[in-house]
Design an enzyme around this catalytic site. Structure first.
Site, short mmCIF file in Angstrom:
data_model
loop_
_atom_site.label_atom_id
_atom_site.label_comp_id
_atom_site.label_asym_id
_atom_site.label_seq_id
_atom_site.Cartn_x
_atom_site.Cartn_y
_atom_site.Cartn_z
N HIS A 83 -5.39 2.30 0.96
CA HIS A 83 -4.79 3.47 1.38
C HIS A 83 -5.24 4.49 2.23
CE1 HIS A 83 -2.59 3.14 -1.95
NE2 HIS A 83 -3.45 3.47 -2.75
N ASP A 131 1.05 -1.31 0.05
CA ASP A 131 0.53 -0.40 0.14
C ASP A 131 0.92 1.40 -0.47
OD1 ASP A 131 -1.84 2.25 0.89
OD2 ASP A 131 -3.06 1.17 1.80
N HIS A 132 0.93 1.56 -1.60
CA HIS A 132 2.27 2.68 -1.43
C HIS A 132 2.36 3.65 -0.66
CE1 HIS A 132 0.05 5.05 -3.90
NE2 HIS A 132 0.22 6.42 -3.34
N LYS A 159 5.27 6.56 2.05
CA LYS A 159 5.59 8.37 2.12
C LYS A 159 5.66 8.78 3.39
CE LYS A 159 1.13 8.57 -1.68
NZ LYS A 159 1.36 9.44 -2.18
C1 BG6 Z 1 -4.07 4.07 -6.47
C2 BG6 Z 1 -4.96 4.40 -7.08
O1 BG6 Z 1 -3.54 3.49 -5.65
O2 BG6 Z 1 -3.14 5.85 -5.90
C3 BG6 Z 1 -4.57 5.98 -8.64
O3 BG6 Z 1 -5.67 3.10 -7.50
C4 BG6 Z 1 -4.74 7.02 -7.30
O4 BG6 Z 1 -6.34 5.77 -8.74
C5 BG6 Z 1 -2.95 7.14 -6.64
O5 BG6 Z 1 -4.18 8.33 -8.74
C6 BG6 Z 1 -3.25 8.45 -5.66
O6 BG6 Z 1 -1.71 7.76 -5.46
P1 BG6 Z 1 -0.89 8.96 -5.05
O7 BG6 Z 1 0.18 8.70 -4.26
O8 BG6 Z 1 -0.48 10.75 -5.54
O9 BG6 Z 1 -1.68 9.85 -3.64
#
Ligand code: BG6
Length: 502
Positions: free
Chosen positions: A248, A185-186, A190
């Site tokens: 997220h 979960d990226h 952050k």
């Molecule tokens: C991704 C989603 O996981 O996260 C996208 O699939 C979304 O739809 C993105 O745009 C948002 O990531 P960040 O890091 O730009 O907030």
């Protein structure tokens, strides 16, 4: 969450090597790690895909992505040619079992070259429906039985609903040990998200008041200005709730809601965050209308430019009922949070790209001040901006200079840009380094993913059972549909859009 060390020899296989995620995120992240001397002394990256590339063409393709998407523009000082020597391309059909022998052969060859057995990392940056098939074909390879060195990284979405997530977990667990599985979960990578832990637990100031006695409510907004962005095919199967809330946003909520960990051990942190999910009130299907609002953007104008509605995007059904906006009111039923609403919202084509958490404190008694002094009185508020601004601000009352007692709110601000000169690593840099080091703290465990699905399933099911009658119901460049305002206004609150300085 621990200090990083330079990882041991590592061999990375990226399924989806010719895809978008690798192009925009993974290969820029790996190159940045290389520039900063975080890549292992011995490493290789093998992109796997169906498209035909020679090694040279593949490298040139990745370099284009780096030039366009990396946080570093033109600072590579000749490092690219050194880095690219470690990058190769393997054209193979991920559906063909026999082709997997090629992977085993590469591992053997590299083992000889390095003079040691490296970490072997399989990164599945592919469409979700391909994940089970690839995992099933990797599993029987001898190297996968090595629970110490072999790891598999699975991108979100992890499953499509609770049932498919459970099935995917059981499938992966027949092939790999839980400690080999890194569910990404990226958001957890952050900087500002990790800083929530520092803010809460490295300071004496906040923890004593971090509860229902002092906090009125919490808001989490993750708004985006982009639309479906050519990802209509994926998004049609997903929608905002699955795409952003299930992962997220719930993870951000867990960081705010968790109890203090007794150590930074991966399982300790994950136990504490999953406890939050377990304590979340299950919304019944009948109550969904009072707890959640959905929306879909229409065509309209965005910063002077005409943009199509969601239903006009490519690969999107022209009668699509998929939500591009979701707002939910959650409760955490435990001693710390009983009765404190957590309002969350996310959407595409909204007014700003920003991710912000606001902790709204209860009102201080203001009876001692003359009414005119307290006219602009506001409750204390802690705002944690995750992106694009990275700051934390605390709002409190101050006396305006002059002979009168007049009060108004001011902000005390910590801003990353002003406080530190170091540039911030991207989330994927941190997470890839963690995988190479074997640190799973910032990755989802099987039970976390399933607990998160359990929280959102009733909403998902209620929405699917009752198609929306008013879609599209919000204009681009807005803050979403009216229903979302109504959702929060019921308790006399309103959405806090952006900190005052924006
Ligand atoms: C991704 C989603 O996981 O996260 C996208 O699939 C979304 O739809 C993105 O745009 C948002 O990531 P960040 O890091 O730009 O907030």
């Amino acid at each position: 969450m621990q200090n990083h060390k330079r990882p041991p020899a590592s061999l990375l296989f990226i399924f989806g090597g010719s895809g978008d995620l690798n192009y925009r995120k993974l290969s820029p992240a790996l190159f940045n790690l290389f520039i900063d001397d975080w890549m292992p002394e011995k490493f290789d990256i093998v992109g796997i895909g169906r498209t035909e590339y020679s090694n040279d063409n593949y490298r040139a393709h990745l370099l284009k992505g780096i030039q366009q998407f990396s946080r570093r523009k033109g600072e590579e000082n000749g490092k690219w040619s050194k880095f690219s020597e470690h990058v190769a391309y393997l054209q193979m059909d991920a559906g063909n079992e026999a082709d997997y022998q090629k992977i085993a052969d590469i591992v053997k060859e590299k083992e000889k070259e390095y003079g040691e057995h490296p970490n072997v990392i399989f990164y599945l940056a592919v469409a979700p429906q391909l994940v089970p098939g690839i995992a099933q074909k990797l599993g029987p390879l001898n190297i996968c039985a090595d629970t110490k060195c072999t790891r598999i990284v699975v991108e979100k979405p992890f499953g499509h609903d609770l049932k498919s997530a459970q099935e995917l977990n059981s499938l992966l667990l027949t092939m790999f040990d839980e400690k080999q599985i890194y569910r990404i979960d990226h958001y957890l990578g952050k900087e500002t998200v990790q800083n929530i832990i520092a803010l809460r637990f490295a300071n004496a100031l906040f923890e004593p008041i971090w509860n229902r006695n002092y906090i009125d409510h919490v808001q989490i907004t993750a708004s985006e200005t982009v639309g479906a962005e050519g990802r209509g095919g994926y998004y049609e199967q997903s929608g905002a709730l699955r795409d952003m809330v299930q992962n997220h946003i719930l993870q951000l909520l867990c960081m705010i809601g968790m109890e203090a960990p007794v150590s930074f051990d991966a399982n300790e942190i994950r136990n504490k965050t999953v406890d939050v999910l377990h304590a979340m009130r299950k919304i019944t299907k009948d109550d969904v209308k009072d707890f959640a609002a959905r929306g879909q953007y229409s065509s309209g104008w965005m910063k002077g430019e005409k943009v199509p509605g969601y239903r006009e995007e490519s690969s999107v059904d022209q009668h699509s009922n998929v939500e591009t906006f979701a707002a939910v009111k959650f409760y955490i039923d435990n001693w710390r949070w009983q009765g404190v609403p957590f309002y969350v919202r996310t959407g595409k084509r909204m007014k700003e790209k920003s991710t912000i958490i606001t902790v709204q404190f209860k009102k201080a008694p203001n009876y001692a001040f003359p009414p005119e002094a307290a006219e602009t009185w506001r409750s204390n508020r802690l705002t944690i901006s995750i992106q694009p601004e990275m700051d934390i601000r605390l709002r409190f009352q101050a006396k305006r200079p002059g002979q009168e007692m007049s009060l108004n709110p001011v902000d005390m601000i910590f801003n990353y840009k002003d406080a530190y000169e170091e540039s911030q690593p991207e989330a994927y840099e941190t997470l890839l380094l963690d995988v190479m080091e074997g640190n799973a703290t910032l990755f989802m465990r099987a039970d976390q993913v399933e607990a998160a699905w359990k929280v959102i399933m009733p909403i998902q099911e209620a929405w699917e059972a009752r198609p929306p009658l008013d879609f599209p119901n919000y204009a681009p460049d807005s803050w979403g549909p009216e229903d979302a305002e109504a959702l929060i206004a019921r308790e006399g609150h309103n959405w806090i859009s952006v900190p005052a300085h924006h």
